[in-house]
Design a protein around this motif. Sequence first.
Motif, short mmCIF file in Angstrom:
data_model
loop_
_atom_site.label_atom_id
_atom_site.label_comp_id
_atom_site.label_asym_id
_atom_site.label_seq_id
_atom_site.Cartn_x
_atom_site.Cartn_y
_atom_site.Cartn_z
N ASN A 153 -2.96 -7.75 -0.82
CA ASN A 153 -3.03 -6.36 -1.25
C ASN A 153 -3.35 -6.33 -2.73
N LEU A 165 -5.02 -4.05 -6.13
CA LEU A 165 -5.36 -2.75 -6.70
C LEU A 165 -5.59 -2.93 -8.19
N ALA A 211 -6.14 3.03 -10.23
CA ALA A 211 -4.97 3.62 -9.58
C ALA A 211 -4.93 5.13 -9.80
N GLN A 255 -3.33 3.84 -1.28
CA GLN A 255 -2.88 3.08 -2.45
C GLN A 255 -1.41 2.69 -2.32
N LEU A 293 -1.09 -0.50 -0.57
CA LEU A 293 -1.50 -1.63 -1.41
C LEU A 293 -0.44 -2.01 -2.43
N THR A 294 0.30 -1.02 -2.93
CA THR A 294 1.33 -1.31 -3.93
C THR A 294 2.64 -1.74 -3.30
N TYR A 342 -7.39 -1.93 1.38
CA TYR A 342 -8.24 -1.95 0.19
C TYR A 342 -9.63 -1.42 0.54
#
Length: 134
Positions: free
Chosen positions: A38, A40, A45, A63, A66-67, A112
């Motif tokens: 993952n 970013l 962001a 997002q 991903l975080t 992503y």
Amino acid sequence: MSGLVLKLSPKERVLINGAVIENGDRRSRLSIVSPNANILRLRDAIHPEEANTPVRRVCYVAQLVLTGDADPDETRHKLLRSIEELSQVLTDVDSRTHLTAATDAVLGGQFYQCLKALRALLPREDRLLATPLS
């Protein structure tokens, strides 16, 4: 070797599997060879207060996966429903292509790639929202 290649500017930050990594004083390249990492870029962001339009809200949800702030399995349905809602409004061929790519990415667990496809719609959304209604 395949995978994602990140080209980083000096002092650029990127989030990889929950860890913030900062580049040094020179440009560099990172090759990500793990298929399900993952990633970013922090410059890309979307902050919560910036998630104030339909496409930005959907980008923000992708997002969060991903975080590591949202569970992929729990978020998948919400993303698919939101992408479907966007497809009811963005009906041109180019937008449909990006929305289809986003849908396929979500179904494949590639958040992503979903975010990347959705971000391509941001300029179009900005133009549509800037146009006064007559």
